[in-house]
Scaffold this motif. Structure first.
Motif, PDB file in Angstrom:
ATOM      1  N   LEU A  18       0.827  -1.208   0.000  1.00  0.00           N
ATOM      2  CA  LEU A  18       0.000   0.000   0.000  1.00  0.00           C
ATOM      3  C   LEU A  18       0.861   1.257   0.000  1.00  0.00           C
ATOM      4  CD1 LEU A  18      -2.866  -0.888   2.504  1.00  0.00           C
ATOM      5  CD2 LEU A  18      -2.959  -0.836   0.010  1.00  0.00           C
ATOM      6  N   ALA A  19       1.964   1.221   0.747  1.00  0.00           N
ATOM      7  CA  ALA A  19       2.869   2.377   0.772  1.00  0.00           C
ATOM      8  C   ALA A  19       3.503   2.598  -0.602  1.00  0.00           C
ATOM      9  CB  ALA A  19       3.937   2.184   1.838  1.00  0.00           C
ATOM     10  N   VAL A  20       3.834   1.524  -1.285  1.00  0.00           N
ATOM     11  CA  VAL A  20       4.417   1.649  -2.622  1.00  0.00           C
ATOM     12  C   VAL A  20       3.396   2.278  -3.571  1.00  0.00           C
ATOM     13  CG1 VAL A  20       5.202   0.330  -4.621  1.00  0.00           C
ATOM     14  CG2 VAL A  20       6.087  -0.208  -2.357  1.00  0.00           C
ATOM     15  N   ARG A  25       6.377   4.947  -2.521  1.00  0.00           N
ATOM     16  CA  ARG A  25       7.623   4.394  -2.012  1.00  0.00           C
ATOM     17  C   ARG A  25       8.291   3.568  -3.100  1.00  0.00           C
ATOM     18  NH1 ARG A  25       7.037   4.038   3.818  1.00  0.00           N
ATOM     19  NH2 ARG A  25       6.311   6.125   4.324  1.00  0.00           N
ATOM     20  N   VAL A  26       9.505   3.173  -2.868  1.00  0.00           N
ATOM     21  CA  VAL A  26      10.260   2.411  -3.857  1.00  0.00           C
ATOM     22  C   VAL A  26       9.761   0.969  -3.880  1.00  0.00           C
ATOM     23  CG1 VAL A  26      12.543   1.568  -4.491  1.00  0.00           C
ATOM     24  CG2 VAL A  26      12.278   3.864  -3.557  1.00  0.00           C
ATOM     25  N   GLY A  27       9.496   0.461  -5.066  1.00  0.00           N
ATOM     26  CA  GLY A  27       9.080  -0.919  -5.216  1.00  0.00           C
ATOM     27  C   GLY A  27       7.965  -1.057  -6.241  1.00  0.00           C
ATOM     28  N   LEU A  28       7.481  -2.281  -6.393  1.00  0.00           N
ATOM     29  CA  LEU A  28       6.392  -2.598  -7.305  1.00  0.00           C
ATOM     30  C   LEU A  28       5.238  -3.167  -6.482  1.00  0.00           C
ATOM     31  CD1 LEU A  28       8.459  -4.316 -10.120  1.00  0.00           C
ATOM     32  CD2 LEU A  28       7.546  -2.003 -10.133  1.00  0.00           C
TER      33      LEU A  28
END
Length: 149
Positions: A18-20, A25-28
């Protein structure tokens, strides 16, 4: 999501996904949600179904028998006891102008324990006051009983 805690590894991974997605945020986020949905995490199933049905088309919603369609993901999350899945499916049906599906999913959400869905079902309205209702010709003015504030 007041019922989420970061006690389990799945919940921590879900919060990371959820943060991504929402906090950039960094990521997939998609592989995280698919991993969690395939392992039975209801929040991830709902998040994917919301994403699939975001254009409010019948093709995107799909049939409940298709496990990887929005309807299938909502249905499986509902069967696991998540009332939010039935409520989101009801709103998706309303946004597609499917009043039969809207009422059916509202009834399921009320059965699963969602008090707001039970109230909506008692005062069943075919016109609502959100922007997607305007697109299907079912807009009404905002009233005091609306809970948007």
């Amino acid at each position: 999501m007041e019922y989420l805690t970061d006690e389990t590894a799945q919940d921590r991974l879900y919060l990371k996904g959820l943060a991504v997605r929402y906090e950039r945020r960094v990521g997939l986020w998609m592989p995280i949600m698919w991993h969690l949905a395939l392992s039975g995490h209801t929040g991830a199933m709902i998040e994917l179904a919301d994403w699939f049905s975001s254009d409010n088309s019948a093709e995107a919603f799909g049939p409940p028998a298709d496990a990887f369609s929005a309807a299938g993901l909502y249905y499986r999350a509902y069967r696991k006891g998540d009332a939010r899945a039935a409520d989101n499916a009801a709103m998706s049906c309303f946004n597609r102008n499917d009043m039969i599906g809207y009422r059916k999913w509202l009834r399921r959400a009320a059965r699963a324990g969602d008090a707001a869905a039970a109230k909506q079902l008692r005062h069943f309205e075919t016109r609502l006051c959100h922007s997607a209702a305007r697109k299907v010709g079912r807009l009404r003015p905002e009233q005091k009983r609306d809970e948007f504030a």
